[in-house]
Design a protein around this motif. Structure first.
Motif, PDB file in Angstrom:
ATOM      1  N   GLY A  88      52.694  49.843  43.838  1.00 55.78           N
ATOM      2  CA  GLY A  88      51.826  48.732  43.458  1.00 55.78           C
ATOM      3  C   GLY A  88      51.698  48.611  41.959  1.00 55.78           C
ATOM      4  N   ILE A  89      51.414  47.398  41.513  1.00 54.70           N
ATOM      5  CA  ILE A  89      51.233  47.135  40.084  1.00 54.70           C
ATOM      6  C   ILE A  89      50.120  46.110  39.903  1.00 54.70           C
ATOM      7  N   ASN A  90      49.262  46.343  38.928  1.00 54.30           N
ATOM      8  CA  ASN A  90      48.186  45.425  38.592  1.00 54.30           C
ATOM      9  C   ASN A  90      48.207  45.162  37.093  1.00 54.30           C
ATOM     10  N   ILE A  91      48.121  43.885  36.710  1.00 55.00           N
ATOM     11  CA  ILE A  91      48.137  43.492  35.298  1.00 55.00           C
ATOM     12  C   ILE A  91      46.940  42.597  35.015  1.00 55.00           C
ATOM     13  N   ASN A  92      46.174  42.957  34.002  1.00 58.17           N
ATOM     14  CA  ASN A  92      45.085  42.125  33.499  1.00 58.17           C
ATOM     15  C   ASN A  92      45.368  41.816  32.034  1.00 58.17           C
ATOM     16  N   ALA A  93      45.324  40.544  31.685  1.00 60.08           N
ATOM     17  CA  ALA A  93      45.577  40.158  30.299  1.00 60.08           C
ATOM     18  C   ALA A  93      44.665  38.996  29.920  1.00 60.08           C
ATOM     19  N   PHE A  94      44.255  38.964  28.663  1.00 61.09           N
ATOM     20  CA  PHE A  94      43.476  37.818  28.196  1.00 61.09           C
ATOM     21  C   PHE A  94      43.832  37.492  26.754  1.00 61.09           C
ATOM     22  N   ALA A  95      43.671  36.216  26.434  1.00 64.01           N
ATOM     23  CA  ALA A  95      43.876  35.710  25.073  1.00 64.01           C
ATOM     24  C   ALA A  95      42.715  34.767  24.779  1.00 64.01           C
ATOM     25  N   ASN A 109      45.486  37.566  36.021  1.00 65.69           N
ATOM     26  CA  ASN A 109      45.446  38.774  36.841  1.00 65.69           C
ATOM     27  C   ASN A 109      46.568  38.718  37.866  1.00 65.69           C
ATOM     28  N   ILE A 110      47.366  39.778  37.922  1.00 64.23           N
ATOM     29  CA  ILE A 110      48.449  39.900  38.906  1.00 64.23           C
ATOM     30  C   ILE A 110      48.290  41.247  39.600  1.00 64.23           C
ATOM     31  N   ASN A 111      48.294  41.231  40.922  1.00 60.03           N
ATOM     32  CA  ASN A 111      48.252  42.472  41.692  1.00 60.03           C
ATOM     33  C   ASN A 111      49.224  42.358  42.853  1.00 60.03           C
ATOM     34  N   ILE A 112      50.273  43.178  42.830  1.00 56.83           N
ATOM     35  CA  ILE A 112      51.314  43.121  43.855  1.00 56.83           C
ATOM     36  C   ILE A 112      51.573  44.535  44.365  1.00 56.83           C
ATOM     37  N   GLY A 113      51.638  44.678  45.669  1.00 57.31           N
ATOM     38  CA  GLY A 113      51.918  45.974  46.271  1.00 57.31           C
ATOM     39  C   GLY A 113      52.972  45.859  47.361  1.00 57.31           C
ATOM     40  N   TRP A 114      53.841  46.863  47.436  1.00 55.93           N
ATOM     41  CA  TRP A 114      54.898  46.897  48.454  1.00 55.93           C
ATOM     42  C   TRP A 114      54.741  48.180  49.276  1.00 55.93           C
ATOM     43  N   VAL A 115      55.102  48.109  50.558  1.00 56.63           N
ATOM     44  CA  VAL A 115      55.038  49.277  51.418  1.00 56.63           C
ATOM     45  C   VAL A 115      56.257  49.308  52.330  1.00 56.63           C
ATOM     46  N   LYS A 116      56.734  50.533  52.664  1.00 59.03           N
ATOM     47  CA  LYS A 116      57.897  50.680  53.542  1.00 59.03           C
ATOM     48  C   LYS A 116      57.650  51.816  54.519  1.00 59.03           C
ATOM     49  N   ASN A 241      32.071  26.624  55.302  1.00 64.20           N
ATOM     50  CA  ASN A 241      33.435  26.854  55.804  1.00 64.20           C
ATOM     51  C   ASN A 241      34.484  26.592  54.743  1.00 64.20           C
ATOM     52  N   PHE A 242      34.141  25.792  53.719  1.00 68.51           N
ATOM     53  CA  PHE A 242      35.096  25.439  52.674  1.00 68.51           C
ATOM     54  C   PHE A 242      34.800  26.149  51.354  1.00 68.51           C
ATOM     55  N   SER A 243      33.802  27.012  51.379  1.00 68.44           N
ATOM     56  CA  SER A 243      33.467  27.802  50.199  1.00 68.44           C
ATOM     57  C   SER A 243      34.292  29.090  50.186  1.00 68.44           C
ATOM     58  N   ASN A 244      34.383  29.732  49.034  1.00 65.51           N
ATOM     59  CA  ASN A 244      35.112  30.992  48.934  1.00 65.51           C
ATOM     60  C   ASN A 244      34.687  31.738  47.676  1.00 65.51           C
ATOM     61  N   TYR A 245      34.958  33.045  47.672  1.00 64.10           N
ATOM     62  CA  TYR A 245      34.742  33.812  46.446  1.00 64.10           C
ATOM     63  C   TYR A 245      35.773  34.923  46.354  1.00 64.10           C
ATOM     64  N   THR A 246      36.076  35.319  45.117  1.00 66.99           N
ATOM     65  CA  THR A 246      36.976  36.435  44.826  1.00 66.99           C
ATOM     66  C   THR A 246      36.351  37.280  43.724  1.00 66.99           C
ATOM     67  N   TRP A 247      36.284  38.591  43.951  1.00 64.63           N
ATOM     68  CA  TRP A 247      35.709  39.519  42.968  1.00 64.63           C
ATOM     69  C   TRP A 247      36.737  40.606  42.688  1.00 64.63           C
ATOM     70  N   THR A 248      37.250  40.654  41.462  1.00 67.35           N
ATOM     71  CA  THR A 248      38.244  41.655  41.074  1.00 67.35           C
ATOM     72  C   THR A 248      37.662  42.567  40.002  1.00 67.35           C
TER      73      THR A 248
END
Length: 307
Positions: A88-95, A109-116, A241-248
Motif C-alpha cells: 500500500g501507498i499513501n500520499i498527502n501533498a499541499f500547495a 490525497n492518494i491511497n492505493i493498496g494491493w493484495v494477493k 440518502n444523498f449526503s456523504n462524508y469522508t474523514w482521512t
C-alpha cells in the motif's frame, strides 16, 4: 592492621570521589539539556515567523507499507501451498499560497493498496495483485479575507478512484460561502450553496443534488510528529440518502532526516455507494433495505516527508 585501615580509607575516598564526579556530570548534563531546550524554543519562534510570511507553502508526505509470505506443505493451513502479499501507498501533498488579502489552498490525497492470495494447488485462482484500497481526492479553496480570521470563499473538491473505475463514480463539489481560520493550522469551510455532481456510467443509481458543504482541515507538526486530518461533509437538501462524508487522517514520525514511520486511516459513509454495491447481487435493493455501513481503510509503514 594499619594496611587494612589505609585500604578502607582509600576505598571510601575513591567512592566519594566517584560519587562527586557523577553528580557533577549529571549537573553538567542538565545544564546542556536546558541550553538545548532554550535554543529549540528560539528556533521554533523563528520558524513561526517564517511560516507567517506571505508566499507559498509546499509539503508532501508519503507512507509505504507491505509484506509478503510463502507457505510450502504447511498442512495446518487450508491452503498448505500458497503465497500472500500486500502493498500500500499513501500520499498527502499541499500547495498553499498565503497573502495579506487572500489565500489559495490546494491539497491532494492518494491511497492505493494491493493484495494477493495465490493458492498454488488451485489452478483456477488468480496469482495477480488485486486493488484493495483506491482513494483519490483533490481540492482547491480560494478565499478573500474580510477580516483576520474570516474570508468569503469558493471551493472545488473532486473525489474518485484512481486505478480501478476512475470517475465511475466521481464526486465533484462546487460551492461558495465562508471560511474561518482561527489558527494557521486549522481551516473550517462552511458553504451553504454547494452542488454535488456525481458522474457514473451504466445502470448506476447515483444522483447529483444541491446542498451544503462543510470541511475541516488540520495540518501541524510537533517536533518530529506530522499530523494531517481532513473531514469533508456534504449535506444534501434532498435528504440524508444523498449526503456523504469522508474523514482521512495521516500521522508520521520522523526518525532520521526525512525518513520515519507513518500511520494513515480513513472513514467514509455514502448511502448511494452502498446501494449501488448492493444492486450487484440484489436488483430489488433500495435505500430502505440497504444499510449505510461505515467504510474504512488503514495503512502503516515507512514514511517519507518532503518540504
Amino acid at each position: 592492621m594499619k594496611k587494612v585501615i589505609l585500604a578502607l580509607f582509600l576505598i571510601v575516598g575513591v567512592s566519594s570521589l566517584q560519587a562527586q564526579t557523577k553528580e557533577e556530570l549529571k549537573a553538567l548534563k542538565k545544564e546542556k539539556t536546558d541550553s538545548i531546550a532554550a535554543l529549540k524554543a528560539k528556533e521554533d519562534a523563528i520558524q513561526a515567523e517564517i511560516d507567517a510570511l506571505p508566499g507559498w507553502r509546499l509539503k508532501a508526505t508519503g507512507t509505504i507499507g507491505g509484506s509478503i509470505s510463502g507457505f510450502n506443505n504447511w498442512y495446518g493451513k487450508s491452503s498448505p501451498n500458497s503465497s500472500v502479499g500486500n502493498f500500500g501507498i499513501n500520499i498527502n501533498a499541499f500547495a498553499d499560497l498565503i497573502e495579506e488579502k487572500y489565500f489559495w489552498k490546494n491539497a491532494m490525497n492518494i491511497n492505493i493498496g494491493w493484495v494477493k492470495f495465490d493458492d498454488e494447488d488451485d489452478p483456477t485462482d488468480s496469482d495477480a495483485y488485486e486493488v484493495a484500497t483506491d482513494v483519490f481526492n483533490i481540492s482547491s479553496l480560494y478565499g478573500y479575507k474580510v477580516s483576520k480570521n474570516f474570508a468569503v470563499s469558493a471551493l472545488m473538491e473532486y473525489r474518485s478512484t484512481l486505478v480501478d473505475n476512475f470517475n465511475n463514480p466521481g464526486f465533484l463539489d462546487l460551492g461558495v460561502g465562508g471560511t474561518w481560520t482561527p489558527l494557521s493550522e486549522l481551516t473550517v469551510v462552511i458553504h451553504p450553496a454547494n452542488y454535488n455532481f456525481v458522474f457514473s456510467s451504466g445502470d448506476a443509481v447515483y444522483d447529483s443534488t444541491f446542498g451544503a458543504k462543510v470541511v475541516a482541515d488540520y495540518t501541524n507538526s510537533f517536533g518530529g510528529l506530522n499530523v494531517k486530518s481532513n473531514l469533508s461533509i456534504f449535506l444534501s437538501y434532498e435528504g440524508s440518502n444523498f449526503s456523504n462524508y469522508t474523514w482521512t487522517n495521516s500521522f508520521s514520525y520522523t526518525v532520521w532526516k526525512s525518513l520515519g514511520v507513518g500511520f494513515d486511516f480513513g472513514l467514509r459513509k455514502n448511502h448511494q455507494e452502498a446501494l449501488n454495491y448492493a444492486l450487484i447481487d440484489d436488483p430489488d435493493a433500495s435505500f430502505d433495505t440497504v444499510d449505510n455501513d461505515l467504510q474504512s481503510f488503514w495503512l502503516i509503514g515507512l514514511n517519507i516527508t518532503l518540504d
